[in-house]
Design an enzyme around this catalytic site. Structure first.
Site, PDB file in Angstrom:
ATOM      1  N   THR A   1      25.790  -8.485  -9.476  1.00 44.08           N
ATOM      2  CA  THR A   1      24.936  -8.349 -10.661  1.00 44.08           C
ATOM      3  C   THR A   1      25.532  -9.097 -11.858  1.00 44.08           C
ATOM      4  OG1 THR A   1      24.187  -6.172  -9.921  1.00 44.08           O
ATOM      5  CG2 THR A   1      23.890  -6.698 -12.257  1.00 44.08           C
ATOM      6  N   ARG A   2      26.834  -9.006 -12.022  1.00 40.55           N
ATOM      7  CA  ARG A   2      27.494  -9.676 -13.146  1.00 40.55           C
ATOM      8  C   ARG A   2      27.403 -11.193 -13.011  1.00 40.55           C
ATOM      9  NH1 ARG A   2      32.977  -6.029 -14.210  1.00 40.55           N
ATOM     10  NH2 ARG A   2      32.245  -4.175 -13.133  1.00 40.55           N
TER      11      ARG A   2
ATOM     12  N   SER B   1      35.641  -4.299 -20.114  1.00 43.38           N
ATOM     13  CA  SER B   1      37.034  -3.851 -20.059  1.00 43.38           C
ATOM     14  C   SER B   1      37.677  -3.965 -21.433  1.00 43.38           C
ATOM     15  CB  SER B   1      37.809  -4.718 -19.054  1.00 43.38           C
ATOM     16  OG  SER B   1      39.192  -4.606 -19.244  1.00 43.38           O
TER      17      SER B   1
ATOM     18  N   THR C   1      32.293  -8.746 -20.706  1.00 44.67           N
ATOM     19  CA  THR C   1      33.239  -7.823 -20.057  1.00 44.67           C
ATOM     20  C   THR C   1      33.117  -6.471 -20.729  1.00 44.67           C
ATOM     21  OG1 THR C   1      35.535  -7.320 -19.531  1.00 44.67           O
ATOM     22  CG2 THR C   1      35.157  -8.494 -21.578  1.00 44.67           C
TER      23      THR C   1
ATOM     24  N   ARG D   1      28.359  -4.522 -17.358  1.00 43.33           N
ATOM     25  CA  ARG D   1      28.624  -3.562 -16.292  1.00 43.33           C
ATOM     26  C   ARG D   1      27.816  -3.947 -15.067  1.00 43.33           C
ATOM     27  NH1 ARG D   1      29.578   1.687 -16.710  1.00 43.33           N
ATOM     28  NH2 ARG D   1      29.750   1.444 -14.456  1.00 43.33           N
ATOM     29  N   GLY D   2      28.052  -3.219 -13.978  1.00 43.93           N
ATOM     30  CA  GLY D   2      27.312  -3.457 -12.748  1.00 43.93           C
ATOM     31  C   GLY D   2      28.202  -3.996 -11.652  1.00 43.93           C
ATOM     32  N   ASN D   3      27.637  -4.095 -10.458  1.00 42.17           N
ATOM     33  CA  ASN D   3      28.380  -4.638  -9.326  1.00 42.17           C
ATOM     34  C   ASN D   3      28.701  -6.099  -9.557  1.00 42.17           C
ATOM     35  OD1 ASN D   3      28.208  -2.175  -7.988  1.00 42.17           O
ATOM     36  ND2 ASN D   3      26.285  -2.723  -6.975  1.00 42.17           N
TER      37      ASN D   3
ATOM     38  N   ARG E   1      32.430   3.475  -1.530  1.00 44.66           N
ATOM     39  CA  ARG E   1      31.273   3.215  -2.384  1.00 44.66           C
ATOM     40  C   ARG E   1      30.318   2.263  -1.662  1.00 44.66           C
ATOM     41  NH1 ARG E   1      33.894   0.707  -7.445  1.00 44.66           N
ATOM     42  NH2 ARG E   1      31.732   0.480  -8.116  1.00 44.66           N
TER      43      ARG E   1
ATOM     44  N   SER F   1      28.669  -0.335  -2.873  1.00 41.40           N
ATOM     45  CA  SER F   1      28.565  -1.706  -3.372  1.00 41.40           C
ATOM     46  C   SER F   1      29.013  -2.696  -2.301  1.00 41.40           C
ATOM     47  CB  SER F   1      29.411  -1.888  -4.628  1.00 41.40           C
ATOM     48  OG  SER F   1      30.789  -1.935  -4.306  1.00 41.40           O
TER      49      SER F   1
END
Length: 303
Positions: free
Chosen positions: A152-153, A127, A125, A147-149, A9, A11
């Site tokens: 980003t979080r 999850s 989160t 969400r996000g990389n 990926r 990221s």
């Protein structure tokens, strides 16, 4: 010179993990040329909807598996927790290197630990596993999707969108961001995801020089623990669409596996532990205990 194409990926975390594995492989086979094949998966593109609503963790893996099957890549480096219990036919996990810290990490703006967060604090989160266990421990906290990389979080926390966020300790360590962690959460409080902290090197299920190289990089204790966790996941029929957790660790010559199934509100939690020497049998034993506690009924609600 043999060229080995390694799918990853795009990221920053995925690339960091892939480059570290290439460095390890290069030491074993300096005569090989390694080339990264960057991939943007559906999981990377769909960042505003929880994974549990759009197909689960397979969204990070399925496109990469197709590259392997079509011969456009020779290997793929995944975070083990993103790999579904069932691989695409014709593929295998050729290597499981030594595991990083499997624990979840709490990041807060002011350094608080989970027990210190203010009542009504907002935790980010997406999850279901993390949300269920946080609700169980601190039902007063508010869970909001994130969400996000990884970068980003972290930025969203720093911008003040949340009082805290929960990420995997392993990813932060691999990025060199361990200093951001306010608390590495004890697995007794929040049990990690299946395979968390471990990497999976996926390849075509055929013998050859590449498979031989991967075997040299496999860390047997990590492999045995991950196999126990993934057996549990497979028997429960789970993915990130259901709140399932599992963590195995070496205890002397044995493995101790703990598994958990919970409702998303954290009000009902099934938890079981077993110790043994065979990964598959251990996964079966914990799955059976969880089912006896009512896990099957909980899981049925998410199908």
């Amino acid at each position: 010179m043999t060229t080995v194409r390694v799918a990853s990926r795009k990221s920053e975390l995925a690339m960091t993990q892939t480059k570290s594995m290439i460095a390890a492989m290069q030491k074993i086979r300096p005569d090989f040329l390694f080339e990264i094949v960057p991939v943007v998966t559906r999981g990377d593109e769909i960042v505003h909807v929880p994974l549990s609503e759009v197909g689960g963790k397979g969204l990070f893996v399925s496109e990469i598996e197709q590259l392997l099957l079509k011969g456009h890549a020779d290997l793929a480096v995944h975070s083990m927790k993103d790999v579904p219990a069932e691989l695409a036919e014709g593929l295998t996990i050729g290597c499981v290197p030594v595991r990083e810290d499997p624990r979840d990490a709490l990041l807060t703006r002011h350094g608080e630990q989970l027990r210190d967060l203010p009542m009504g604090g907002v935790v980010g989160t997406s999850s279901l596993r993390r949300a269920a266990q946080i609700h169980h421990l601190r039902p007063d906290l508010v869970i909001q999707p994130l969400r996000g990389n990884i970068d980003t979080r972290v930025k969203r926390l720093q911008q003040g969108d949340f009082d805290a966020i929960v990420l995997a300790s392993a990813g932060l360590s691999r990025m060199g961001w361990s200093h951001l962690i306010s608390e590495r959460i004890d697995p007794h409080d929040i049990l990690p995801a299946i395979g968390q902290g471990a990497l999976a090197i996926e390849c075509v299920d055929e013998e050859g020089e590449v498979r031989a190289m991967l075997r040299e990089l496999t860390h047997e204790p990590t492999l045995q623990c991950v196999q126990a966790e993934r057996t549990l996941l497979k028997l429960l029929g789970g993915s990130c669409q259901v709140p399932i957790a599992g963590h195995a660790e070496q205890v002397d010559a044995c493995i101790r596996l703990t598994g958990l199934v919970a409702t998303t509100d954290g009000k009902t939690v099934c938890k079981a532990t077993s110790v043994g020497g065979a990964s598959a049998e251990l996964g079966q034993a914990v799955a059976r205990q969880l089912q006896e506690q009512g896990a099957s009924d909980i899981l049925a609600a998410y199908v």
